[in-house]
Design an enzyme around this catalytic site. Sequence first.
Site, PDB file in Angstrom:
ATOM      1  N   ASN A   9       7.898   5.212  -0.156  1.00 57.07           N
ATOM      2  CA  ASN A   9       6.670   4.418   0.008  1.00 57.07           C
ATOM      3  C   ASN A   9       5.936   4.962   1.234  1.00 57.07           C
ATOM      4  O   ASN A   9       6.348   4.708   2.368  1.00 57.07           O
ATOM      5  CB  ASN A   9       7.044   2.938   0.197  1.00 57.07           C
ATOM      6  CG  ASN A   9       5.829   2.083   0.483  1.00 57.07           C
ATOM      7  OD1 ASN A   9       4.687   2.489   0.245  1.00 57.07           O
ATOM      8  ND2 ASN A   9       6.055   0.878   0.990  1.00 57.07           N
ATOM      9  N   TRP A  10       4.877   5.689   0.968  1.00 61.90           N
ATOM     10  CA  TRP A  10       4.142   6.308   2.087  1.00 61.90           C
ATOM     11  C   TRP A  10       3.279   5.309   2.848  1.00 61.90           C
ATOM     12  O   TRP A  10       2.719   5.638   3.872  1.00 61.90           O
ATOM     13  CB  TRP A  10       3.252   7.437   1.548  1.00 61.90           C
ATOM     14  CG  TRP A  10       3.981   8.687   1.201  1.00 61.90           C
ATOM     15  CD1 TRP A  10       5.317   8.952   1.353  1.00 61.90           C
ATOM     16  CD2 TRP A  10       3.414   9.883   0.639  1.00 61.90           C
ATOM     17  NE1 TRP A  10       5.616  10.217   0.927  1.00 61.90           N
ATOM     18  CE2 TRP A  10       4.457  10.812   0.484  1.00 61.90           C
ATOM     19  CE3 TRP A  10       2.129  10.253   0.248  1.00 61.90           C
ATOM     20  CZ2 TRP A  10       4.251  12.089  -0.035  1.00 61.90           C
ATOM     21  CZ3 TRP A  10       1.919  11.522  -0.272  1.00 61.90           C
ATOM     22  CH2 TRP A  10       2.971  12.434  -0.410  1.00 61.90           C
ATOM     23  N   LYS A  11       3.128   4.124   2.315  1.00 60.98           N
ATOM     24  CA  LYS A  11       2.252   3.104   2.924  1.00 60.98           C
ATOM     25  C   LYS A  11       0.866   3.700   3.171  1.00 60.98           C
ATOM     26  O   LYS A  11       0.427   4.537   2.394  1.00 60.98           O
ATOM     27  CB  LYS A  11       2.883   2.552   4.206  1.00 60.98           C
ATOM     28  CG  LYS A  11       4.356   2.173   4.016  1.00 60.98           C
ATOM     29  CD  LYS A  11       4.903   1.392   5.151  1.00 60.98           C
ATOM     30  CE  LYS A  11       6.387   1.187   4.936  1.00 60.98           C
ATOM     31  NZ  LYS A  11       6.953   0.146   5.749  1.00 60.98           N
ATOM     32  N   HIS A 111       5.054  -6.209  -1.952  1.00 61.29           N
ATOM     33  CA  HIS A 111       5.662  -5.676  -0.728  1.00 61.29           C
ATOM     34  C   HIS A 111       5.414  -6.667   0.412  1.00 61.29           C
ATOM     35  O   HIS A 111       4.359  -7.288   0.484  1.00 61.29           O
ATOM     36  CB  HIS A 111       5.061  -4.304  -0.399  1.00 61.29           C
ATOM     37  CG  HIS A 111       5.829  -3.584   0.665  1.00 61.29           C
ATOM     38  ND1 HIS A 111       5.716  -3.886   2.000  1.00 61.29           N
ATOM     39  CD2 HIS A 111       6.751  -2.583   0.586  1.00 61.29           C
ATOM     40  CE1 HIS A 111       6.531  -3.098   2.692  1.00 61.29           C
ATOM     41  NE2 HIS A 111       7.171  -2.303   1.856  1.00 61.29           N
ATOM     42  N   GLU A 113       4.612  -6.329   3.343  1.00 61.39           N
ATOM     43  CA  GLU A 113       3.407  -6.082   4.149  1.00 61.39           C
ATOM     44  C   GLU A 113       2.172  -6.650   3.456  1.00 61.39           C
ATOM     45  O   GLU A 113       1.206  -7.023   4.116  1.00 61.39           O
ATOM     46  CB  GLU A 113       3.278  -4.572   4.427  1.00 61.39           C
ATOM     47  CG  GLU A 113       4.330  -4.108   5.424  1.00 61.39           C
ATOM     48  CD  GLU A 113       4.648  -2.621   5.372  1.00 61.39           C
ATOM     49  OE1 GLU A 113       3.915  -1.868   4.702  1.00 61.39           O
ATOM     50  OE2 GLU A 113       5.646  -2.223   6.010  1.00 61.39           O
ATOM     51  N   GLU A 183      14.419  -6.101  -0.135  1.00 63.38           N
ATOM     52  CA  GLU A 183      13.999  -5.573   1.162  1.00 63.38           C
ATOM     53  C   GLU A 183      13.999  -6.693   2.196  1.00 63.38           C
ATOM     54  O   GLU A 183      12.985  -7.414   2.336  1.00 63.38           O
ATOM     55  CB  GLU A 183      12.588  -4.990   1.057  1.00 63.38           C
ATOM     56  CG  GLU A 183      12.459  -3.853   0.087  1.00 63.38           C
ATOM     57  CD  GLU A 183      11.400  -2.852   0.540  1.00 63.38           C
ATOM     58  OE1 GLU A 183      11.759  -1.698   0.747  1.00 63.38           O
ATOM     59  OE2 GLU A 183      10.231  -3.255   0.707  1.00 63.38           O
ATOM     60  N   GLY A 189      11.199  -1.088   8.562  1.00 64.07           N
ATOM     61  CA  GLY A 189      10.534  -0.396   9.665  1.00 64.07           C
ATOM     62  C   GLY A 189      11.091  -0.716  11.044  1.00 64.07           C
ATOM     63  O   GLY A 189      10.459  -0.443  12.058  1.00 64.07           O
ATOM     64  N   SER A 225      14.828   0.483   6.381  1.00 59.30           N
ATOM     65  CA  SER A 225      15.354   1.443   7.355  1.00 59.30           C
ATOM     66  C   SER A 225      16.412   2.389   6.770  1.00 59.30           C
ATOM     67  O   SER A 225      17.398   2.729   7.434  1.00 59.30           O
ATOM     68  CB  SER A 225      15.910   0.710   8.590  1.00 59.30           C
ATOM     69  OG  SER A 225      14.859   0.024   9.238  1.00 59.30           O
ATOM     70  N   GLY A 246      10.692   3.794   3.245  1.00 54.39           N
ATOM     71  CA  GLY A 246       9.371   3.843   3.870  1.00 54.39           C
ATOM     72  C   GLY A 246       9.278   5.007   4.849  1.00 54.39           C
ATOM     73  O   GLY A 246       9.064   6.158   4.457  1.00 54.39           O
ATOM     74  N   GLY A 247       9.498   4.707   6.133  1.00 50.03           N
ATOM     75  CA  GLY A 247       9.315   5.693   7.205  1.00 50.03           C
ATOM     76  C   GLY A 247       9.946   7.053   6.920  1.00 50.03           C
ATOM     77  O   GLY A 247       9.306   8.097   7.127  1.00 50.03           O
TER      78      GLY A 247
END
Length: 269
Positions: A9-11, A111, A113, A183, A189, A225, A246-247
């Site tokens: 997930n590049w966000k 998600h 976010e 999640e 993150g 993470s 993600g990251g």
Amino acid sequence: MEEIYLIGNWKMNMLPADVLAYFDKFLINLRKYINTKKEKRDIKIKTLDAVKTIFAVPYIDMFYANLYANEEKRIEIAAQNVFHIDEGSYTGEVSPLMLKSIDIKYSIIGHSERRKMGETSKDIFQKANALLKHNIVPIICIGESKDEEEKKKTKEVLKKQIKEIMENINDKNSMQKIIFAYEPLWAIGTGKHCSKDKANENILYIKEVLKEEGIENPKVLYGGSVNAENAREYIETKNIDGLLVGGASLKHTEFLKIYVEIIKVLNKE
Ligand code: PEP
């Protein structure tokens, strides 16, 4: 062999120029790795086929990302969000019909976010229904907050999140395709990943609830993470069907390392 999902997930990261640089290198290294394994006769095609590698990219990057996905069949492209109506006066939204028109097969929805920005369970089931109508697989994120976890309310929260969505999915056949991602909010993150045992226990519970809701063979991923150091432990865990990253998906080298960890587990290395 069961499928294992690896979703990056590049966000809201990566300009189109970055996409070209990322995939140029990622795909060269991916092919090198696969070819070396094949030359050494160290891998079966069915093992490679079992890993579904998907990049959830910003809309602006989709065109470029798709060029690579069309060229390298081992990767696919997903949306990170979608609107629930196909067309009309909804300034700024992107519809499932639009995703379908460029052959996007998956979309993340719910998600945390986006939930933080106000997305509700109603929004999520409407989006899921709209995606399923076009044969696009919804990847629905659920998870508890730190406070809920500390108050030992995780299971209660997960059940509520699932029921609010699943009881409103219209097409009982196509809902079999839905993928869930567990999640925990406190793990996203933060560098504080959920232990494999806890993730396994909660995912087992999620699967039980999904079965009650009519999903016969639920697929549930873990996200929070994940990196190349901890990926293996989740994949080795019985109930986890893959990873939402993600990251660590923003660096092509790190993401490839996670891919390799999955292959190693499937290849029993
Ligand atoms: C995510 O964005 O879904 C996620 C799990 O992020 P991270 O891997 O950075 O925790």
